[in-house]
Design a protein around this motif. Structure first.
Motif, mmCIF file in Angstrom:
data_model
loop_
_atom_site.group_PDB
_atom_site.id
_atom_site.type_symbol
_atom_site.label_atom_id
_atom_site.label_comp_id
_atom_site.label_asym_id
_atom_site.label_seq_id
_atom_site.Cartn_x
_atom_site.Cartn_y
_atom_site.Cartn_z
ATOM 1 N N ILE A 19 0.824 -1.211 0.000
ATOM 2 C CA ILE A 19 0.000 0.000 0.000
ATOM 3 C C ILE A 19 0.856 1.258 0.000
ATOM 4 C CG2 ILE A 19 -1.804 -1.208 1.293
ATOM 5 C CD1 ILE A 19 -1.056 0.663 3.689
ATOM 6 N N SER A 20 0.223 2.347 -0.418
ATOM 7 C CA SER A 20 0.778 3.686 -0.236
ATOM 8 C C SER A 20 -0.269 4.500 0.505
ATOM 9 C CB SER A 20 1.110 4.330 -1.584
ATOM 10 O OG SER A 20 -0.058 4.449 -2.371
ATOM 11 N N ILE A 21 0.153 5.559 1.174
ATOM 12 C CA ILE A 21 -0.788 6.355 1.958
ATOM 13 C C ILE A 21 -0.679 7.829 1.603
ATOM 14 C CG2 ILE A 21 -0.684 4.734 3.908
ATOM 15 C CD1 ILE A 21 0.954 6.924 5.381
ATOM 16 N N ILE A 22 -1.795 8.518 1.787
ATOM 17 C CA ILE A 22 -1.838 9.976 1.753
ATOM 18 C C ILE A 22 -2.121 10.413 3.182
ATOM 19 C CG2 ILE A 22 -3.031 12.021 0.901
ATOM 20 C CD1 ILE A 22 -3.757 10.428 -1.603
ATOM 21 N N ALA A 23 -1.173 11.111 3.788
ATOM 22 C CA ALA A 23 -1.310 11.530 5.184
ATOM 23 C C ALA A 23 -1.700 12.998 5.242
ATOM 24 C CB ALA A 23 0.002 11.300 5.933
ATOM 25 N N LEU A 24 -2.777 13.292 5.964
ATOM 26 C CA LEU A 24 -3.340 14.643 6.028
ATOM 27 C C LEU A 24 -3.360 15.120 7.470
ATOM 28 C CD1 LEU A 24 -5.120 16.867 4.430
ATOM 29 C CD2 LEU A 24 -7.065 15.634 5.415
ATOM 30 N N ASP A 25 -2.968 16.364 7.689
ATOM 31 C CA ASP A 25 -3.091 16.942 9.027
ATOM 32 C C ASP A 25 -3.208 18.458 8.919
ATOM 33 O OD1 ASP A 25 -2.444 17.724 11.923
ATOM 34 O OD2 ASP A 25 -2.355 15.536 11.998
ATOM 35 N N ARG A 26 -4.001 19.051 9.824
ATOM 36 C CA ARG A 26 -4.151 20.501 9.856
ATOM 37 C C ARG A 26 -2.926 21.179 10.450
ATOM 38 N NH1 ARG A 26 -9.958 21.350 12.799
ATOM 39 N NH2 ARG A 26 -9.778 23.460 12.000
ATOM 40 N N ASP A 27 -2.170 20.412 11.227
ATOM 41 C CA ASP A 27 -1.043 20.941 11.978
ATOM 42 C C ASP A 27 0.250 20.692 11.207
ATOM 43 O OD1 ASP A 27 0.868 21.654 13.807
ATOM 44 O OD2 ASP A 27 -0.080 20.628 15.497
ATOM 45 N N LYS A 28 0.887 21.763 10.735
ATOM 46 C CA LYS A 28 2.118 21.608 9.961
ATOM 47 C C LYS A 28 3.216 20.897 10.753
ATOM 48 C CE LYS A 28 2.251 25.138 6.357
ATOM 49 N NZ LYS A 28 2.878 26.407 5.922
ATOM 50 N N SER A 29 3.262 21.140 12.052
ATOM 51 C CA SER A 29 4.317 20.512 12.854
ATOM 52 C C SER A 29 4.161 19.002 12.883
ATOM 53 C CB SER A 29 4.307 21.073 14.284
ATOM 54 O OG SER A 29 3.074 20.813 14.932
ATOM 55 N N ALA A 30 2.931 18.500 12.719
ATOM 56 C CA ALA A 30 2.724 17.049 12.686
ATOM 57 C C ALA A 30 3.356 16.444 11.439
ATOM 58 C CB ALA A 30 1.229 16.731 12.721
ATOM 59 N N LEU A 31 3.306 17.176 10.341
ATOM 60 C CA LEU A 31 3.822 16.635 9.085
ATOM 61 C C LEU A 31 5.336 16.511 9.088
ATOM 62 C CD1 LEU A 31 1.483 18.425 6.532
ATOM 63 C CD2 LEU A 31 1.268 16.139 7.506
ATOM 64 N N ALA A 32 5.999 17.188 10.037
ATOM 65 C CA ALA A 32 7.446 17.018 10.154
ATOM 66 C C ALA A 32 7.793 15.573 10.498
ATOM 67 C CB ALA A 32 7.989 17.961 11.220
ATOM 68 N N TYR A 33 6.909 14.901 11.263
ATOM 69 C CA TYR A 33 7.117 13.492 11.574
ATOM 70 C C TYR A 33 7.004 12.648 10.301
ATOM 71 C CZ TYR A 33 6.607 14.596 16.558
ATOM 72 O OH TYR A 33 6.776 15.113 17.823
ATOM 73 N N GLY A 34 6.202 13.125 9.364
ATOM 74 C CA GLY A 34 6.014 12.380 8.129
ATOM 75 C C GLY A 34 7.246 12.342 7.250
ATOM 76 N N GLU A 35 8.103 13.322 7.397
ATOM 77 C CA GLU A 35 9.326 13.331 6.590
ATOM 78 C C GLU A 35 10.209 12.130 6.906
ATOM 79 O OE1 GLU A 35 11.091 17.124 7.239
ATOM 80 O OE2 GLU A 35 9.420 18.240 6.320
ATOM 81 N N GLN A 36 10.196 11.695 8.161
ATOM 82 C CA GLN A 36 10.955 10.495 8.522
ATOM 83 C C GLN A 36 10.326 9.262 7.888
ATOM 84 O OE1 GLN A 36 13.954 10.306 10.243
ATOM 85 N NE2 GLN A 36 13.836 8.221 9.422
ATOM 86 N N LEU A 37 8.999 9.228 7.844
ATOM 87 C CA LEU A 37 8.315 8.103 7.177
ATOM 88 C C LEU A 37 8.689 8.051 5.704
ATOM 89 C CD1 LEU A 37 4.630 7.831 8.471
ATOM 90 C CD2 LEU A 37 6.582 6.390 9.032
ATOM 91 N N GLN A 38 8.767 9.210 5.068
ATOM 92 C CA GLN A 38 9.156 9.236 3.657
ATOM 93 C C GLN A 38 10.569 8.699 3.460
ATOM 94 O OE1 GLN A 38 8.346 13.392 2.671
ATOM 95 N NE2 GLN A 38 6.505 12.773 1.559
ATOM 96 N N LEU A 39 11.455 9.007 4.405
ATOM 97 C CA LEU A 39 12.808 8.476 4.321
ATOM 98 C C LEU A 39 12.817 6.963 4.523
ATOM 99 C CD1 LEU A 39 14.809 11.171 6.356
ATOM 100 C CD2 LEU A 39 14.836 10.816 3.876
ATOM 101 N N ASP A 40 11.972 6.476 5.426
ATOM 102 C CA ASP A 40 11.949 5.050 5.751
ATOM 103 C C ASP A 40 11.249 4.213 4.696
ATOM 104 O OD1 ASP A 40 13.247 5.692 8.092
ATOM 105 O OD2 ASP A 40 11.436 5.631 9.333
ATOM 106 N N TYR A 41 10.194 4.777 4.067
ATOM 107 C CA TYR A 41 9.368 3.973 3.164
ATOM 108 C C TYR A 41 9.341 4.491 1.729
ATOM 109 C CZ TYR A 41 7.661 2.001 7.549
ATOM 110 O OH TYR A 41 7.580 1.394 8.777
ATOM 111 N N GLY A 42 9.879 5.679 1.500
ATOM 112 C CA GLY A 42 9.898 6.231 0.154
ATOM 113 C C GLY A 42 8.747 7.184 -0.098
ATOM 114 N N ARG A 43 9.032 8.225 -0.878
ATOM 115 C CA ARG A 43 8.005 9.224 -1.181
ATOM 116 C C ARG A 43 6.899 8.666 -2.066
ATOM 117 N NH1 ARG A 43 9.332 14.423 0.205
ATOM 118 N NH2 ARG A 43 11.456 14.681 1.006
ATOM 119 N N ASP A 44 7.172 7.563 -2.765
ATOM 120 C CA ASP A 44 6.129 6.959 -3.582
ATOM 121 C C ASP A 44 5.078 6.260 -2.720
ATOM 122 O OD1 ASP A 44 8.127 5.160 -2.822
ATOM 123 O OD2 ASP A 44 7.569 3.742 -4.397
#
Length: 300
Positions: A19-44
């Motif tokens: 699977i791939s996911i689209i992660a949505l959040d109103r809080d920009k600071s939350a999306l900073a955690y997502g950058e690590q996920l992109q490194l771990d699993y790929g931006r695709d």
């Protein structure tokens, strides 16, 4: 899905390598955690979007994506995140002193909780506390808030508000609730909940978000909602179990006018709650409830 600190996203990516996911959040600071996920699993496999439940269609269209029948599953993790409660500067926590903000998206020019308690009239504060906090001492709290700001000046911190509510409870000799972890709930918890819901328009966001989720899901796609208090539980139950108002004249054949097809969701009637062990390990899960529904494959 709503992102938070990304715990559910990571669990899904680990459990389902395809699977791939689209992660949505109103809080920009939350999306900073997502950058690590992109490194771990790929931006695709991990796409990050900044916005609310009701923004996602506009965001996806703005990026040139289709919005109908595109998702196999959608997860809503409703309310404030542990990350937001832990950050005293956000103003969500009853126990940590900080500015009385409570906005999930601080990029928006919207009123803070301090604006609400310092600018609204007593009757309006009462309505907010009663409707969104189900607070039994709403009237007394609203009255003392107004008296406090007239005599002492604006209520600007979580400590200020906490002390006002505590004074109301002391004067009324009222008792505190005990949560599922066996701990006494702070007397200001429901007041803070009410203000947070009002400031962020959370119930309307959830209601409209669930309506939009139905558009995004493929037939038989799954929608899961983790909610944390009765108001969120009720909105989710209402959407999942309410039939569409369908005009008979718009139907292709009269046979489609059957009760089963008026309901856009097929609901799993069970509600999953945390075990005692989970509550012990994660006290913030104590009031969580998971509800699941599937988008019906036959639509009008």
């Amino acid at each position: 899905m709503t992102f938070g600190a990304g715990g559910h996203s990571r669990a899904l990516l680990n459990a389902c390598p395809e699977i791939s996911i689209i992660a949505l959040d109103r809080d920009k600071s939350a999306l900073a955690y997502g950058e690590q996920l992109q490194l771990d699993y790929g931006r695709d496999r991990v796409r990050l979007l900044h916005g609310s439940f009701t923004d996602i269609v506009e965001i996806l269209r703005g990026q040139g994506h289709s919005t109908a029948n595109i998702a196999d599953g959608i997860l809503f993790d409703v309310g404030a995140s542990s990350m937001q409660y832990s950050n005293r500067d956000r103003g969500f926590s009853v126990t940590n002193n900080g500015p009385l903000d409570m906005r999930m998206n601080r990029d928006e020019e919207t009123p803070t909780a301090a604006d609400v308690v310092n600018k609204l009239e007593e009757k309006d504060l009462y309505k907010i506390l009663k409707k969104y906090g189900e607070e039994k001492l709403s009237r007394q709290i609203a009255r003392l808030v107004v008296e406090y700001r007239q005599m002492m000046g604006p209520i600007t911190t979580t400590k200020d508000l906490r002390e006002v509510v505590s004074e109301v409870y002391r004067a009324a000799e009222a008792t505190r609730k005990v949560d599922k972890a066996g701990r006494k709930q702070h007397v200001a918890t429901l007041t803070f909940q009410a203000l947070r819901i009002f400031v962020n328009d959370e119930l309307n966001q959830l209601y409209n978000g669930l309506k939009i989720a139905h558009l995004l899901l493929k037939p038989n796609g799954i929608c899961a909602v983790i909610s944390f208090h009765s108001l969120e539980h009720n909105v989710t139950h209402q959407v999942f179990n309410t039939k569409h108002a369908i005009d008979k004249q718009t139907l292709v054949t009269p046979n489609l006018h059957q009760t089963a097809f008026l309901y856009p969701w097929k609901c799993d009637s069970s509600v999953i709650k945390p075990s005692e062990e989970e509550v012990t390990q994660n006290p913030r899960s104590r009031s969580a409830e998971l509800r699941v529904a599937f988008k019906k494959s036959v639509q009008r």
